[in-house]
Design an enzyme around this catalytic site. Structure first.
Site, PDB file in Angstrom:
ATOM      1  N   GLY A 238      47.223  18.958 -80.038  1.00  0.00           N
ATOM      2  CA  GLY A 238      48.514  18.323 -79.815  1.00  0.00           C
ATOM      3  C   GLY A 238      49.415  18.954 -78.787  1.00  0.00           C
TER       4      GLY A 238
ATOM      5  N   GLU B 233      42.488  22.661 -82.756  1.00  0.00           N
ATOM      6  CA  GLU B 233      41.607  21.708 -82.067  1.00  0.00           C
ATOM      7  C   GLU B 233      42.263  21.207 -80.784  1.00  0.00           C
ATOM      8  OE1 GLU B 233      41.556  18.623 -84.969  1.00  0.00           O
ATOM      9  OE2 GLU B 233      40.154  19.633 -86.285  1.00  0.00           O
TER      10      GLU B 233
ATOM     11  N   GLY C 122      42.707  19.787 -77.151  1.00  0.00           N
ATOM     12  CA  GLY C 122      41.883  19.063 -76.187  1.00  0.00           C
ATOM     13  C   GLY C 122      42.564  19.045 -74.835  1.00  0.00           C
TER      14      GLY C 122
ATOM     15  N   CYS D 263      41.613  -6.245 -61.976  1.00  0.00           N
ATOM     16  CA  CYS D 263      42.383  -7.493 -62.106  1.00  0.00           C
ATOM     17  C   CYS D 263      43.247  -7.478 -63.360  1.00  0.00           C
ATOM     18  CB  CYS D 263      41.437  -8.673 -62.126  1.00  0.00           C
ATOM     19  SG  CYS D 263      40.496  -8.802 -60.614  1.00  0.00           S
ATOM     20  N   GLU D 264      44.193  -6.570 -63.411  1.00  0.00           N
ATOM     21  CA  GLU D 264      45.169  -6.464 -64.494  1.00  0.00           C
ATOM     22  C   GLU D 264      46.454  -5.946 -63.867  1.00  0.00           C
ATOM     23  OE1 GLU D 264      44.626  -7.058 -67.807  1.00  0.00           O
ATOM     24  OE2 GLU D 264      42.454  -7.305 -67.683  1.00  0.00           O
TER      25      GLU D 264
ATOM     26  N   TYR E 161      41.150  13.091 -71.329  1.00  0.00           N
ATOM     27  CA  TYR E 161      41.360  11.664 -71.555  1.00  0.00           C
ATOM     28  C   TYR E 161      41.310  10.883 -70.232  1.00  0.00           C
ATOM     29  CZ  TYR E 161      42.784  13.785 -75.899  1.00  0.00           C
ATOM     30  OH  TYR E 161      42.800  14.556 -77.043  1.00  0.00           O
TER      31      TYR E 161
HETATM   32  C1  PLP Z   1      42.091  15.171 -85.114  1.00  0.00           C
HETATM   33  C2  PLP Z   1      42.389  15.525 -83.713  1.00  0.00           C
HETATM   34  N1  PLP Z   1      42.266  16.816 -83.337  1.00  0.00           N
HETATM   35  C3  PLP Z   1      42.517  17.195 -82.062  1.00  0.00           C
HETATM   36  C4  PLP Z   1      42.900  16.284 -81.117  1.00  0.00           C
HETATM   37  C5  PLP Z   1      43.164  16.769 -79.720  1.00  0.00           C
HETATM   38  O1  PLP Z   1      44.480  16.551 -79.394  1.00  0.00           O
HETATM   39  P1  PLP Z   1      45.081  17.135 -78.049  1.00  0.00           P
HETATM   40  O2  PLP Z   1      44.206  16.685 -76.948  1.00  0.00           O
HETATM   41  O3  PLP Z   1      46.436  16.559 -77.995  1.00  0.00           O
HETATM   42  O4  PLP Z   1      45.108  18.613 -78.181  1.00  0.00           O
HETATM   43  C6  PLP Z   1      43.063  14.931 -81.464  1.00  0.00           C
HETATM   44  C7  PLP Z   1      43.511  13.973 -80.452  1.00  0.00           C
HETATM   45  O5  PLP Z   1      43.905  12.889 -80.676  1.00  0.00           O
HETATM   46  C8  PLP Z   1      42.782  14.543 -82.797  1.00  0.00           C
HETATM   47  O6  PLP Z   1      42.898  13.271 -83.175  1.00  0.00           O
END
Ligand code: PLP
Length: 413
Positions: free
Chosen positions: A239, A273, A275, A343-344, A372
């Site tokens: 997050g 976690e 990302g 085409c959007e 992402y």
């Molecule tokens: C369960 C869970 N963990 C980790 C993440 C990674 O989130 P972020 O990329 O914001 O760190 C997400 C992203 O949606 C998620 O759903």
């Protein structure tokens, strides 16, 4: 150090000219900095210091095998959000004990595979899913380590489409129901309750919601302890945001230290976690200008060969990405909207921008697209999945070649 920086007239990735990569591989192409991936994992580890912790990089952000291998070698484990992401992690060199399996709608086959493999933890989303995990463990004659994802009803403050921690969101079980659910599930001999899990949203630029979520699960862990159920870890999700524009975002080590401050009295191991915070600044999307046309109001449309099929975030969330020419040009900046070829009408990368003397063939870099970006790319309008390049130690290599039309059609009659 930010990987995508100018050197003379050239925009580079760790001193490799992006124009040279585009000339060789073509566009659209994602370029990743291995050094940045390593630096960001290292900064997180440094922030946690000697407090017991585990970094499980969220594969959903970018699961290119080469990216996952760099993260793993740097000391990151993984968070998989589907059965296929588990398989990618294994191919990238992870062992089951490196994998946390999350996901709001796990299929019976995915649960079976995760249980059979013996992943580190399955983050369960409901009482029913705990039952299905227990049944799979019984079939395999094993005990499945599980955590329960709780929904603490805490606003993340980020875009509604990437907020996940309110009771109106589909994720986890309401925290008010969690104690009873865990007590019931813990009676199953086939389940070992190892943790509690929470993830309230993405692209958070303040630490307060994260602190509040951590505090909420610590309270629940204490209640469970009182019930005779002692968890080993708190999985606080991902997050943390990144600075796409000029937002002020807490540095990685400050984020980690803030979580440790909250969790330390519990003595429980912290799992995170992240990302976006790992992969986002490590990647850029290279695209070429394919048309420049006047809008009729003195400004211009600059049309790229990449659009929402290569980078969905602007169309999906109205997300902002900086866009820069990869080679410096003489000439006054031209006010423009930078758009894709799809085409959007939502296929717009940037409104009210300016580019120096944009002409057909100019290559631009859409920055902070490592998370992402490619992971959400599609074949819409039959665009090929883009090529991907890893820059490492002054050299670069293609880590995914551009898809062909034949490959797109391979699964069709
Ligand atoms: C369960 C869970 N963990 C980790 C993440 C990674 O989130 P972020 O990329 O914001 O760190 C997400 C992203 O949606 C998620 O759903």
């Amino acid at each position: 150090m930010y990987a995508f920086r100018p050197s003379g007239d050239e925009l580079t990735c760790d001193d490799v000219a992006l124009a040279a990569i585009a000339a060789s591989v073509g566009t659209p192409t994602y370029v990743y900095s291995a050094a940045t991936l390593r630096e960001r994992i290292a900064a997180l580890h440094a922030g946690f210091g000697d407090y017991p912790h585990a970094l499980h990089y969220a594969l959903k952000a970018n699961s290119n095998l080469a990216v996952v291998r760099v993260v793993r070698a740097a000391g990151g484990f993984v968070d998989a959000n589907s059965g296929a992401e588990i398989e990618v992690a294994l191919r990238a060199g992870c062992v089951p004990a490196d994998i946390v399996f999350t996901g709001v709608g796990k299929t019976p086959a995915e649960i079976d595979r995760a249980v059979a493999l013996g992943v580190k933890t399955i983050n369960a989303e409901s009482a029913g899913e705990l039952e299905r995990i227990a049944a799979a463990a019984r079939r395999h004659g094993t005990v499945a380590p599980v955590a329960l994802r709780v929904n603490p009803d805490i606003a993340s403050g980020s875009h509604p489409h990437i907020s996940t921690g309110l009771v109106t969101h589909k994720f986890g079980v309401p925290i008010t129901k969690a104690r009873a659910i865990v007590r019931e599930a813990a009676a199953h001999a086939e389940l070992r309750f190892v943790g509690l899990h929470v993830h309230i949203g993405s692209q958070m630029v303040g630490l307060d919601p994260l602190r509040r979520a951590a505090t909420a699960v610590i309270g629940l862990a204490q209640e469970l302890h009182d019930d005779g159920i002692s968890v080993e870890h708190l999985d606080l999700g991902g997050g943390l945001g990144i600075a796409y524009d000029d937002e002020s975002v807490p540095p990685l080590d400050a984020y980690a230290a803030a979580l440790v401050d909250i969790v330390r009295p519990s003595g429980l191991t912290v799992v995170v976690e992240p990302g976006r915070a790992v992969a986002g600044p490590a990647g850029a999307l290279l695209a070429s200008v394919v048309d420049v046309k006047p809008r009729g109001d003195g400004t211009w449309f600059v049309v790229l060969d990449a659009g929402m099929s290569e980078l969905l975030r602007p169309a999906l969330y109205g997300a902002y990405h900086r866009i820069e020419a990869v080679t410096a040009r003489d000439g006054a900046p031209v006010p423009c909207d930078i758009v894709g070829p799809i085409c959007e009408s939502s296929d717009v990368f940037g409104v009210g921008r300016s580019l120096p003397a944009p002409t057909v063939g100019l290559v631009v870099a859409v920055l902070d697209a490592g998370a992402y970006g490619s992971a959400m790319s599609s074949n819409y309008n039959r665009h090929a999945l883009p090529a991907e390049v890893m820059v490492d130690g002054g050299a670069w290599r293609v880590v995914r070649r551009r898809q062909t039309v034949e490959e797109q059609l391979m699964c069709e009659e």
